[in-house]
Design a protein around this motif. Structure first.
Motif, PDB file in Angstrom:
ATOM      1  N   GLU A  25       0.830  -1.196   0.000  1.00 52.97           N
ATOM      2  CA  GLU A  25       0.000   0.000   0.000  1.00 52.97           C
ATOM      3  C   GLU A  25       0.871   1.256   0.000  1.00 52.97           C
ATOM      4  N   ARG A  26       1.950   1.245   0.766  1.00 53.96           N
ATOM      5  CA  ARG A  26       2.870   2.394   0.782  1.00 53.96           C
ATOM      6  C   ARG A  26       3.467   2.615  -0.603  1.00 53.96           C
ATOM      7  N   HIS A  27       3.912   1.544  -1.219  1.00 53.84           N
ATOM      8  CA  HIS A  27       4.509   1.655  -2.546  1.00 53.84           C
ATOM      9  C   HIS A  27       3.479   2.163  -3.557  1.00 53.84           C
ATOM     10  N   PHE A  28       2.242   1.697  -3.455  1.00 54.44           N
ATOM     11  CA  PHE A  28       1.170   2.150  -4.335  1.00 54.44           C
ATOM     12  C   PHE A  28       0.965   3.654  -4.209  1.00 54.44           C
ATOM     13  N   TYR A  29       0.855   4.149  -2.974  1.00 53.31           N
ATOM     14  CA  TYR A  29       0.622   5.579  -2.765  1.00 53.31           C
ATOM     15  C   TYR A  29       1.838   6.417  -3.157  1.00 53.31           C
ATOM     16  N   LEU A  30       3.046   5.886  -2.968  1.00 56.27           N
ATOM     17  CA  LEU A  30       4.242   6.608  -3.409  1.00 56.27           C
ATOM     18  C   LEU A  30       4.230   6.789  -4.923  1.00 56.27           C
ATOM     19  N   GLN A  31       3.939   5.721  -5.644  1.00 55.23           N
ATOM     20  CA  GLN A  31       3.888   5.804  -7.104  1.00 55.23           C
ATOM     21  C   GLN A  31       2.772   6.728  -7.566  1.00 55.23           C
ATOM     22  N   LEU A  32       1.610   6.585  -6.950  1.00 54.91           N
ATOM     23  CA  LEU A  32       0.461   7.402  -7.324  1.00 54.91           C
ATOM     24  C   LEU A  32       0.738   8.882  -7.079  1.00 54.91           C
ATOM     25  N   CYS A  33       1.309   9.186  -5.950  1.00 52.89           N
ATOM     26  CA  CYS A  33       1.596  10.565  -5.576  1.00 52.89           C
ATOM     27  C   CYS A  33       2.623  11.186  -6.528  1.00 52.89           C
ATOM     28  N   ALA A  34       3.644  10.433  -6.883  1.00 51.07           N
ATOM     29  CA  ALA A  34       4.655  10.949  -7.806  1.00 51.07           C
ATOM     30  C   ALA A  34       4.084  11.124  -9.208  1.00 51.07           C
ATOM     31  N   LYS A  35       3.266  10.193  -9.641  1.00 52.70           N
ATOM     32  CA  LYS A  35       2.700  10.254 -10.986  1.00 52.70           C
ATOM     33  C   LYS A  35       1.689  11.387 -11.123  1.00 52.70           C
ATOM     34  N   TYR A  51      -8.597   4.456  -1.226  1.00 52.68           N
ATOM     35  CA  TYR A  51      -8.426   4.314  -2.671  1.00 52.68           C
ATOM     36  C   TYR A  51      -7.664   3.039  -3.023  1.00 52.68           C
ATOM     37  N   TYR A  52      -6.669   2.682  -2.247  1.00 52.64           N
ATOM     38  CA  TYR A  52      -5.878   1.478  -2.523  1.00 52.64           C
ATOM     39  C   TYR A  52      -6.758   0.229  -2.483  1.00 52.64           C
ATOM     40  N   GLU A  53      -7.582   0.097  -1.455  1.00 49.67           N
ATOM     41  CA  GLU A  53      -8.447  -1.070  -1.337  1.00 49.67           C
ATOM     42  C   GLU A  53      -9.450  -1.131  -2.485  1.00 49.67           C
ATOM     43  N   ARG A  54     -10.036   0.019  -2.808  1.00 49.05           N
ATOM     44  CA  ARG A  54     -11.005   0.052  -3.905  1.00 49.05           C
ATOM     45  C   ARG A  54     -10.339  -0.293  -5.233  1.00 49.05           C
TER      46      ARG A  54
END
Length: 83
Positions: A25-35, A51-54
């Motif tokens: 989940e951390r990696h997902f939000y890091l990528q999403l935030c940077a993108k 958002y990650y769970e959905r």
């Protein structure tokens, strides 16, 4: 990963570390935030709305087998069949 860490603000780092429950989940939000170049408010809203769970739940849905290849023609056929 280190290049990704330098692309987002310290506030966003803190929000991800405190709000994410797993490493994935951390990696997902890091990528999403940077993108998406999220502000701290945008990121807080995404984490708060799970958002990650959905996203993970929607990614696991199989595509129905009976989906028509050409949706437009299937809609027109149905419409014309009513006359």
């Amino acid at each position: 990963m280190s290049a990704l860490l330098t692309q987002i603000s310290w506030t966003n780092h803190l929000q991800i570390l405190s709000g994410a429950k797993s490493v994935e989940e951390r990696h997902f939000y890091l990528q999403l935030c940077a993108k998406e170049q999220y502000s701290s408010r945008d990121l807080e809203r995404q984490i708060g709305s799970a958002y990650y769970e959905r996203y993970m739940l929607s990614a696991q849905k199989p595509v129905p087998e009976n989906t028509p290849q050409n949706v437009r023609s299937s809609i027109l056929d149905t419409y014309l069949g009513l006359w």
